[in-house]
Design a protein around this motif. Structure first.
Motif, short mmCIF file in Angstrom:
data_model
loop_
_atom_site.label_atom_id
_atom_site.label_comp_id
_atom_site.label_asym_id
_atom_site.label_seq_id
_atom_site.Cartn_x
_atom_site.Cartn_y
_atom_site.Cartn_z
N GLY A 179 0.81 -1.21 0.00
CA GLY A 179 0.00 0.00 0.00
C GLY A 179 0.84 1.26 0.00
N LEU A 180 1.93 1.28 0.80
CA LEU A 180 2.81 2.44 0.81
C LEU A 180 3.49 2.63 -0.54
N ALA A 181 3.90 1.53 -1.16
CA ALA A 181 4.49 1.64 -2.50
C ALA A 181 3.46 2.16 -3.50
N GLY A 182 2.22 1.71 -3.36
CA GLY A 182 1.16 2.21 -4.23
C GLY A 182 0.95 3.70 -4.10
N GLU A 183 1.02 4.21 -2.87
CA GLU A 183 0.87 5.65 -2.64
C GLU A 183 2.02 6.44 -3.28
N ALA A 184 3.17 5.80 -3.44
CA ALA A 184 4.32 6.46 -4.06
C ALA A 184 4.31 6.37 -5.58
N GLY A 185 3.31 5.69 -6.15
CA GLY A 185 3.20 5.63 -7.60
C GLY A 185 3.54 4.31 -8.23
#
Length: 213
Positions: A179-185
């Motif tokens: 999820g954190l990687a997803g928030e970073a694009g």
């Protein structure tokens, strides 16, 4: 490299102190880990299928995974916070490029890389700082570039600190890290969980991600 924070300095010093032993212990670690080799091979295939270009192993330690990626046909170099680790990597693999640097402040232009491998290299990062690392990974990756994360998985628990033998480290729920990687694009391509093998304490997580266009 810019001046290190107290957290970065403590981590670099801890790895400097154990670098020689660490290199001896883990030089051939992948030989006994077929699933880990398969994930690295999938990463290499994904990078080659998209486009040729440079790949960085961030937190490369003494360079054995960097060399493995070279053997998989990638144009790869390594970066690590520990100067002693980098010296050992350069000595062991003189044909490869290794640099001292911090993963959250890379001396690279935007979109310079086609791939990044972070092989158990964000495990010591305080959870509050992990989004900044992922933002830096996204900055230096070209659109469509590939990121591979390997980490200790928390097995149903929240993000948890544990007594790593070198410095305090963290186990992550795989969904939280994705999820954190997803928030970073980043968009998830695939994931692999494997149970601990002989001599290992914790489940291992692996995430293959693609940088957005």
């Amino acid at each position: 490299m810019t001046e290190l924070s107290s957290y970065h300095r403590a981590t670099a010093d801890a790895y400097d102190a154990v670098a020689v032993l660490y290199a001896e212990l883990f030089r051939n670690a992948l030989d006994a880990l077929p699933l880990d080799r398969a994930v690295l091979a999938a990463f290499a295939d994904t990078v080659r299928a998209a486009d040729s270009g440079p790949v960085a192993e961030l937190g490369c330690g003494p360079g054995s995974v960097t060399a493995h990626l070279r053997d998989l046909g990638l144009d790869v170099f390594g970066v690590d916070l520990s100067p002693v680790m980098i010296d050992l990597a350069r000595e062991a693999y003189p044909d490869l490029r290794f640099e001292v640097g911090s993963m959250d402040a890379l001396d690279l232009a935007d979109g310079r890389l086609r791939g990044i491998v972070s092989w158990y290299s964000v495990i010591h990062t305080p959870p509050r700082d992990v989004p900044a690392y992922f933002a830096e990974f996204r900055r230096v990756l070209a659109p469509g570039g590939t990121l591979l994360l390997a980490f200790f998985e928390s097995e149903g628990e929240p993000t948890t600190a544990f007594d790593h033998k070198v410095a305090t480290a963290y186990r992550w729920p795989i969904d939280d890290l994705a999820g954190l990687a997803g928030e970073a694009g980043f968009t998830e391509v695939g994931r692999m969980l494997r149970e601990p093998g002989e001599g290992e304490r914790f489940r291992r997580g692996h995430l293959l991600m693609r940088a957005g266009k």
